[in-house]
Design a protein around this motif. Structure first.
Motif, PDB file in Angstrom:
ATOM      1  N   ARG A 267       0.839  -1.192   0.000  1.00 42.49           N
ATOM      2  CA  ARG A 267       0.000   0.000   0.000  1.00 42.49           C
ATOM      3  C   ARG A 267       0.879   1.249   0.000  1.00 42.49           C
ATOM      4  NH1 ARG A 267      -5.168   0.115   0.777  1.00 42.49           N
ATOM      5  NH2 ARG A 267      -5.458  -2.025   1.450  1.00 42.49           N
ATOM      6  N   LEU A 268       0.529   2.200  -0.842  1.00 46.36           N
ATOM      7  CA  LEU A 268       1.315   3.424  -0.977  1.00 46.36           C
ATOM      8  C   LEU A 268       0.983   4.433   0.124  1.00 46.36           C
ATOM      9  CD1 LEU A 268       1.028   3.551  -4.789  1.00 46.36           C
ATOM     10  CD2 LEU A 268       3.194   3.674  -3.580  1.00 46.36           C
ATOM     11  N   GLY A 269       1.827   5.440   0.237  1.00 48.77           N
ATOM     12  CA  GLY A 269       1.569   6.506   1.192  1.00 48.77           C
ATOM     13  C   GLY A 269       2.059   6.172   2.588  1.00 48.77           C
ATOM     14  N   VAL A 270       2.749   5.045   2.718  1.00 47.31           N
ATOM     15  CA  VAL A 270       3.310   4.671   4.014  1.00 47.31           C
ATOM     16  C   VAL A 270       4.821   4.606   3.848  1.00 47.31           C
ATOM     17  CG1 VAL A 270       3.383   2.899   5.813  1.00 47.31           C
ATOM     18  CG2 VAL A 270       1.288   3.237   4.480  1.00 47.31           C
ATOM     19  N   ARG A 271       5.545   5.331   4.705  1.00 43.73           N
ATOM     20  CA  ARG A 271       7.017   5.271   4.635  1.00 43.73           C
ATOM     21  C   ARG A 271       7.478   3.981   5.301  1.00 43.73           C
ATOM     22  NH1 ARG A 271       9.178   7.966   1.244  1.00 43.73           N
ATOM     23  NH2 ARG A 271       9.256  10.235   1.250  1.00 43.73           N
ATOM     24  N   ARG A 272       8.222   3.180   4.592  1.00 40.87           N
ATOM     25  CA  ARG A 272       8.726   1.941   5.187  1.00 40.87           C
ATOM     26  C   ARG A 272      10.235   1.891   5.022  1.00 40.87           C
ATOM     27  NH1 ARG A 272       4.411   0.359   2.075  1.00 40.87           N
ATOM     28  NH2 ARG A 272       2.566  -0.267   3.233  1.00 40.87           N
ATOM     29  N   THR A 273      10.909   1.440   6.043  1.00 38.50           N
ATOM     30  CA  THR A 273      12.352   1.236   5.960  1.00 38.50           C
ATOM     31  C   THR A 273      12.597  -0.196   5.471  1.00 38.50           C
ATOM     32  OG1 THR A 273      12.464   0.351   8.184  1.00 38.50           O
ATOM     33  CG2 THR A 273      12.705   2.746   7.950  1.00 38.50           C
ATOM     34  N   PRO A 274      13.795  -0.479   4.986  1.00 38.07           N
ATOM     35  CA  PRO A 274      14.113  -1.865   4.607  1.00 38.07           C
ATOM     36  C   PRO A 274      13.844  -2.854   5.746  1.00 38.07           C
ATOM     37  CG  PRO A 274      15.776  -0.394   3.745  1.00 38.07           C
ATOM     38  CD  PRO A 274      14.856   0.453   4.593  1.00 38.07           C
TER      39      PRO A 274
ATOM     40  N   PHE B 136      -1.994  -0.211  -9.105  1.00 38.94           N
ATOM     41  CA  PHE B 136      -0.915   0.351  -8.283  1.00 38.94           C
ATOM     42  C   PHE B 136      -0.232   1.514  -9.006  1.00 38.94           C
ATOM     43  CE2 PHE B 136       3.541   0.592  -7.045  1.00 38.94           C
ATOM     44  CZ  PHE B 136       3.481   0.555  -5.656  1.00 38.94           C
ATOM     45  N   ASP B 137       0.070   1.320 -10.298  1.00 37.46           N
ATOM     46  CA  ASP B 137       0.795   2.351 -11.050  1.00 37.46           C
ATOM     47  C   ASP B 137       0.013   3.661 -11.120  1.00 37.46           C
ATOM     48  OD1 ASP B 137       2.885   0.591 -11.404  1.00 37.46           O
ATOM     49  OD2 ASP B 137       2.178  -0.091 -13.370  1.00 37.46           O
ATOM     50  N   ASP B 138      -1.330   3.560 -11.243  1.00 38.32           N
ATOM     51  CA  ASP B 138      -2.155   4.771 -11.262  1.00 38.32           C
ATOM     52  C   ASP B 138      -2.062   5.498  -9.928  1.00 38.32           C
ATOM     53  OD1 ASP B 138      -2.813   3.663 -13.651  1.00 38.32           O
ATOM     54  OD2 ASP B 138      -4.967   3.514 -13.268  1.00 38.32           O
ATOM     55  N   VAL B 139      -2.175   4.733  -8.840  1.00 42.60           N
ATOM     56  CA  VAL B 139      -2.110   5.319  -7.503  1.00 42.60           C
ATOM     57  C   VAL B 139      -0.738   5.955  -7.283  1.00 42.60           C
ATOM     58  CG1 VAL B 139      -2.270   4.852  -5.031  1.00 42.60           C
ATOM     59  CG2 VAL B 139      -3.718   3.593  -6.632  1.00 42.60           C
ATOM     60  N   PHE B 140       0.294   5.236  -7.726  1.00 43.32           N
ATOM     61  CA  PHE B 140       1.664   5.722  -7.582  1.00 43.32           C
ATOM     62  C   PHE B 140       1.818   7.065  -8.298  1.00 43.32           C
ATOM     63  CE2 PHE B 140       6.131   6.058  -8.696  1.00 43.32           C
ATOM     64  CZ  PHE B 140       6.764   5.644  -7.519  1.00 43.32           C
ATOM     65  N   ALA B 141       1.345   7.127  -9.550  1.00 40.88           N
ATOM     66  CA  ALA B 141       1.462   8.354 -10.343  1.00 40.88           C
ATOM     67  C   ALA B 141       0.706   9.502  -9.660  1.00 40.88           C
ATOM     68  CB  ALA B 141       0.922   8.114 -11.749  1.00 40.88           C
TER      69      ALA B 141
ATOM     70  N   ALA C 298       7.016  15.656  -8.017  1.00 43.35           N
ATOM     71  CA  ALA C 298       7.443  14.538  -7.174  1.00 43.35           C
ATOM     72  C   ALA C 298       8.456  15.033  -6.145  1.00 43.35           C
ATOM     73  CB  ALA C 298       8.074  13.447  -8.030  1.00 43.35           C
ATOM     74  N   HIS C 299       8.297  14.554  -4.949  1.00 46.65           N
ATOM     75  CA  HIS C 299       9.222  14.881  -3.866  1.00 46.65           C
ATOM     76  C   HIS C 299      10.613  14.438  -4.302  1.00 46.65           C
ATOM     77  CE1 HIS C 299      11.100  14.597   0.094  1.00 46.65           C
ATOM     78  NE2 HIS C 299      10.193  15.476   0.469  1.00 46.65           N
ATOM     79  N   PRO C 300      11.623  15.270  -4.182  1.00 47.29           N
ATOM     80  CA  PRO C 300      12.943  14.939  -4.741  1.00 47.29           C
ATOM     81  C   PRO C 300      13.506  13.606  -4.250  1.00 47.29           C
ATOM     82  CG  PRO C 300      13.031  16.932  -3.374  1.00 47.29           C
ATOM     83  CD  PRO C 300      11.592  16.567  -3.545  1.00 47.29           C
ATOM     84  N   SER C 301      13.241  13.242  -3.001  1.00 51.06           N
ATOM     85  CA  SER C 301      13.866  12.017  -2.491  1.00 51.06           C
ATOM     86  C   SER C 301      13.042  10.777  -2.820  1.00 51.06           C
ATOM     87  CB  SER C 301      14.044  12.110  -0.978  1.00 51.06           C
ATOM     88  OG  SER C 301      12.774  12.094  -0.367  1.00 51.06           O
TER      89      SER C 301
END
Length: 182
Positions: free
Chosen positions: A76-83, A155-160, A170-173
């Protein structure tokens, strides 16, 4: 000596000129091939495909897919996850799936993707249901098929959309971040 005893020797004469040995070679070549054929055709589709739509046909075929298969889960997008979080999710899913008797291994690929290898292809449908029941999972891809919860956009639509690709906001990082290997 006693027949079949530990030291029983079969006497093979040195002169084999008169022995014709042509039957074994064919059998030897075929040995190990026959088995494969019988394994492959042990479960013919019992259904009349002419009555089905494509999705139903694919579902029937997936039930009969044998041997290992692999695919990917987009999280799911919009969640920051670390490795580390990705690794935890992969381990958690592997454990849960095993308790449900699905032989599957999950491995993190990047911060939004987990790869899986499934031992028995016929478990694909159970695996799909399992993955889509996990809150972190968004989309599962196996072969060229994508699975999402009903009504979810690709997923790709949501990502875009999330990364505002239309105007380069897009956020630079973000792009660097998504590429991070684990």
């Amino acid at each position: 000596g006693v027949l079949g005893g530990k030291n029983a020797r079969i006497h093979i004469p040195d002169e084999l000129d008169d022995v014709v040995d042509d039957e074994e070679d064919e059998a030897w070549k075929e040995w190990g091939q026959k088995k494969k054929l019988t394994e492959e055709k042990f479960d013919p589709p019992p259904v009349d495909f002419s009555e089905m739509d494509l999705a139903q046909m694919q579902e029937e075929m997936m039930k009969r897919q044998h041997g290992p298969s692999f695919g990917f889960v987009k999280l799911r997008l919009g969640v920051r996850r670390t490795p580390d979080v990705i690794t935890d999710i992969a381990m958690k899913w592997s454990k849960i799936a095993r308790t449900g008797a699905i032989e599957v291994k999950f491995m993190g690929v990047d911060v939004s993707t987990i790869m899986f290898t499934l031992e028995k292809g016929q478990d694909t449908l159970e695996l799909k249901d399992f993955i889509l029941s996990q809150p972190e999972a968004y989309e599962m891809k196996i072969g060229d098929r994508l699975f999402r919860r009903p009504g979810d956009p690709p997923f790709d639509d949501v990502f875009a959309e999330l990364h505002g690709n239309d105007e380069g906001h897009a956020h630079p990082s973000i792009n660097d971040h998504e590429k991070d290997e684990l």
